[in-house]
Design a protein around this motif. Structure first.
Motif, mmCIF file in Angstrom:
data_model
loop_
_atom_site.group_PDB
_atom_site.id
_atom_site.type_symbol
_atom_site.label_atom_id
_atom_site.label_comp_id
_atom_site.label_asym_id
_atom_site.label_seq_id
_atom_site.Cartn_x
_atom_site.Cartn_y
_atom_site.Cartn_z
ATOM 1 N N PRO A 1 -35.341 17.024 -72.690
ATOM 2 C CA PRO A 1 -36.681 17.325 -72.168
ATOM 3 C C PRO A 1 -37.629 16.130 -72.261
ATOM 4 O O PRO A 1 -38.706 16.143 -71.678
ATOM 5 C CB PRO A 1 -37.160 18.462 -73.070
ATOM 6 N N ASP A 2 -37.229 15.088 -72.984
ATOM 7 C CA ASP A 2 -38.095 13.928 -73.162
ATOM 8 C C ASP A 2 -38.077 12.985 -71.968
ATOM 9 O O ASP A 2 -38.937 12.125 -71.831
ATOM 10 C CB ASP A 2 -37.665 13.130 -74.405
ATOM 11 N N VAL A 3 -37.053 13.116 -71.127
ATOM 12 C CA VAL A 3 -36.937 12.223 -69.971
ATOM 13 C C VAL A 3 -36.910 13.096 -68.723
ATOM 14 O O VAL A 3 -36.086 13.993 -68.623
ATOM 15 C CB VAL A 3 -35.642 11.389 -70.048
ATOM 16 N N SER A 4 -37.823 12.828 -67.785
ATOM 17 C CA SER A 4 -37.830 13.688 -66.603
ATOM 18 C C SER A 4 -36.738 13.242 -65.637
ATOM 19 O O SER A 4 -36.577 12.049 -65.392
ATOM 20 C CB SER A 4 -39.203 13.684 -65.926
ATOM 21 N N PRO A 5 -35.988 14.189 -65.084
ATOM 22 C CA PRO A 5 -34.929 13.834 -64.140
ATOM 23 C C PRO A 5 -35.540 13.321 -62.843
ATOM 24 O O PRO A 5 -36.646 13.707 -62.476
ATOM 25 C CB PRO A 5 -34.198 15.150 -63.900
ATOM 26 N N ASP B 1 -43.588 18.233 -65.525
ATOM 27 C CA ASP B 1 -42.488 17.534 -66.208
ATOM 28 C C ASP B 1 -42.729 16.028 -66.342
ATOM 29 O O ASP B 1 -42.222 15.391 -67.245
ATOM 30 C CB ASP B 1 -41.197 17.797 -65.429
ATOM 31 N N CYS B 2 -43.516 15.470 -65.443
ATOM 32 C CA CYS B 2 -43.701 14.020 -65.460
ATOM 33 C C CYS B 2 -44.753 13.583 -66.472
ATOM 34 O O CYS B 2 -45.019 12.403 -66.626
ATOM 35 C CB CYS B 2 -44.087 13.522 -64.075
ATOM 36 N N THR C 1 -46.357 25.879 -57.206
ATOM 37 C CA THR C 1 -45.803 25.023 -58.255
ATOM 38 C C THR C 1 -45.429 25.790 -59.512
ATOM 39 O O THR C 1 -44.635 25.313 -60.315
ATOM 40 C CB THR C 1 -46.816 23.937 -58.663
ATOM 41 N N GLY C 2 -46.037 26.966 -59.701
ATOM 42 C CA GLY C 2 -45.747 27.733 -60.912
ATOM 43 C C GLY C 2 -46.548 27.263 -62.109
ATOM 44 O O GLY C 2 -46.371 27.781 -63.206
ATOM 45 N N TYR C 3 -47.431 26.274 -61.930
ATOM 46 C CA TYR C 3 -48.226 25.787 -63.061
ATOM 47 C C TYR C 3 -49.530 26.564 -63.169
ATOM 48 O O TYR C 3 -50.000 27.159 -62.203
ATOM 49 C CB TYR C 3 -48.526 24.290 -62.908
ATOM 50 N N PHE D 1 -46.994 4.439 -68.859
ATOM 51 C CA PHE D 1 -45.988 5.021 -69.734
ATOM 52 C C PHE D 1 -46.585 5.791 -70.905
ATOM 53 O O PHE D 1 -45.900 6.544 -71.562
ATOM 54 C CB PHE D 1 -45.094 3.908 -70.291
ATOM 55 N N GLN D 2 -47.877 5.551 -71.163
ATOM 56 C CA GLN D 2 -48.497 6.226 -72.290
ATOM 57 C C GLN D 2 -48.492 7.737 -72.075
ATOM 58 O O GLN D 2 -48.345 8.500 -73.013
ATOM 59 C CB GLN D 2 -49.922 5.703 -72.447
ATOM 60 N N CYS D 3 -48.678 8.152 -70.829
ATOM 61 C CA CYS D 3 -48.801 9.579 -70.548
ATOM 62 C C CYS D 3 -47.788 10.086 -69.526
ATOM 63 O O CYS D 3 -47.735 11.275 -69.264
ATOM 64 C CB CYS D 3 -50.193 9.910 -70.044
ATOM 65 N N HIS D 4 -47.030 9.184 -68.930
ATOM 66 C CA HIS D 4 -46.065 9.642 -67.922
ATOM 67 C C HIS D 4 -44.649 9.320 -68.348
ATOM 68 O O HIS D 4 -44.402 8.346 -69.041
ATOM 69 C CB HIS D 4 -46.363 8.994 -66.575
#
Lengths: 267, 218
Positions: A149-153, B132-133, B171-173, B214-217
């Motif tokens: 879950p830590d890496v998004s596909p 997820d991102c 989106t289901g969010y 990369f800090q948040c994504h």
């Protein structure tokens, strides 16, 4: 140029790979696949066509028996920071800021939701470290449940590459914050999956600017070299080898040119 | 001359002229009505189409629990040893107190009968679940920056009933991560909205930088 957050300590993570120790077993590749949710194809025997973030190459000195020598070279993303800091070949061409040089860590980031798949970065990368997703990833039944879950596909149509297991850095930092020592991350708390999977300890990982880390000493070794060093990409991945022909294979030397390292000088 | 020309020009077109003016007004009226209709359908109707309200499995009463626990929010929402955040409590954690039907109120009975006795996890609605991102960690915010829970989650700890949960049909969010107000004017009553720019604004204010991607994504 990005400003570094005021509370963040600046680091420069890098890797030193001892090619004399590497046996070519490809454990690093396997560990990387499972750590980073890398998809695979039905037919995976041709590794040049597959998606992989670290790839083991086989080099030979081209001499007939009994002088034949073989060297295996694992090649992750070099996390170049360019001639002037942050000017990586891929970052400078990306029209979408989907890839960026992460100043606090020295890692080149890749944001899949921002990438639209133009593949300029792949053309710019002299190391072929980037892979394009021609298809949506498909995992065999139930295997999706084992994804990290830590890496998004990644989806079809975006470029992906090695991130030095950045999520592991996030995890280490999270724990450091929880234990009340923010930004103080020990060397053993953040190691990449390939480093830990290597059975012969050929890969060393750490902060290249921190004299307490093992990589700091190793990168200054007289046996150290980097791939295509003369392009001034300034890679964060160093290699060690005591063999001159390996040093020669690391760049496009002309016949009369000599790599910085030569066995004769050492002897 | 002028009167003559006026007369001459007026005489033949005398009949349609007032009609033309009237048509103009009719067109304008239709435009205003249409414009108003588009605005209403976009601002009022479309959100109803896009979001559906999902009922809560249990109408949880935070205020009631806050009186009974010793450690405030941390009693049920705590940090694990590795720095990760527990989020909504699991059934096992609830069971420490809710081992049997106590008969306090309807919700408690429903919870005990449908979940505790059935040994079923409660499918809590997560208002702040990120795509997820997105990488988010509570530790740097709560332990590092010493932020209060209420800064981002509002005064949910003092609420007696859960506010409505709306889910994006596509989106289901949760609607919370977009912000409830379509125009994005003013602040929602309960808590600040959580879109990327909302994170960025606070980061710029507090740390002088929006941080790296990369800090948040991820």
């Amino acid at each position: 140029m990005e400003k570094i957050p005021s509370h963040t300590k600046k680091r420069h993570f890098g890797m030193v790979i001892d090619l004399d120790k590497c046996t070519g077993c490809a454990s690093c590749m396997v560990a990387c696949y499972s750590e980073n949710n890398i998809s695979f194809r039905d037919e995976e025997s041709v590794k040049m066509l597959s998606t992989n973030w670290i790839q083991v190459f086989k080099l030979t000195n081209g001499k007939p028996f009994p002088d034949t020598e073989v060297c295996y070279l694992p090649k992750p993303c070099m996390q170049c920071d360019g001639k002037h800091f942050g000017h990586s070949p891929c970052v400078s061409v990306c029209p979408a800021v989907a890839t960026d040089f992460d100043y606090p860590t020295g890692i080149v980031s890749q944001i899949y939701t921002r990438c639209f798949g133009c593949r300029y970065c792949m053309a710019a990368c002299p190391y072929h470290a980037r892979k394009f997703n021609w298809w949506d990833p498909v995992w065999p039944a139930d295997m999706e449940k084992y994804l990290s879950p830590d890496v998004s596909p990644r989806m079809r149509g975006v470029v992906e590459k090695c991130t030095f297991c950045y999520h592991r850095f996030q995890r280490a930092r999270q724990q450091a914050y929880n234990e009340g020592r923010p930004e103080d991350i020990r060397e053993d708390e953040y190691q990449t999956a390939c480093t830990q999977a290597c059975p012969s300890n050929a890969i060393t990982f750490g902060d290249l600017d921190n004299p307490d880390h093992a990589v700091y000493k190793l990168k200054n070794s007289r046996y150290a070299f980097r791939l295509l060093e003369r392009l001034n990409t300034n890679p964060s991945v160093y290699y060690l080898s005591t063999r001159e022909w390996v040093h020669r294979a690391a760049d496009n030397y002309l016949e009369h040119e000599q790599p910085a390292f030569s066995e004769e000088q050492q002897a | 001359m002028s009167t003559q020309t006026d007369n001459t020009s007026n005489t033949p077109s005398n009949d349609p002229s007032p009609k033309k003016g009237a048509t103009g007004w009719v067109i304008l009226a239709f435009f205003i009505i249409g414009f108003g209709f588009s605005l209403l359908s976009g601002w009022v109707g479309f959100p109803k189409l896009l979001y559906k309200e999902v009922p809560h499995p249990i109408d949880f009463n935070h205020a009631l629990h806050m009186d009974l626990v010793y450690d405030g929010c941390d009693s049920c929402h705590y940090f694990r040893k590795d720095g990760s955040f527990s989020g909504s409590p699991t059934l096992d954690e609830c069971r420490d107190c809710h081992g049997f039907v106590m008969g306090i109120n309807e919700n408690e009975e429903k919870f005990a009968e449908e979940y505790v006795l059935e040994d079923k996890e409660v499918p809590w609605n997560n208002y702040a679940k990120q795509p997820d991102c997105v990488y988010f960690s509570h530790a740097p915010h709560v332990k590092g920056a010493e932020m209060d829970c209420a800064t981002c989650h509002g005064d949910i700890g003092e609420s007696e009933s859960l506010r409505p949960y709306q889910e994006n049909r596509l989106t289901g969010y949760s609607r919370d991560i977009w912000g409830w107000n379509m125009s994005r004017l003013g602040e929602p009553e309960y808590a600040p909205r959580m879109k990327m720019m909302d994170c960025v604004n606070c980061h710029v204010e507090q740390t002088d930088s929006k941080g790296n991607c990369f800090q948040c994504h991820k």
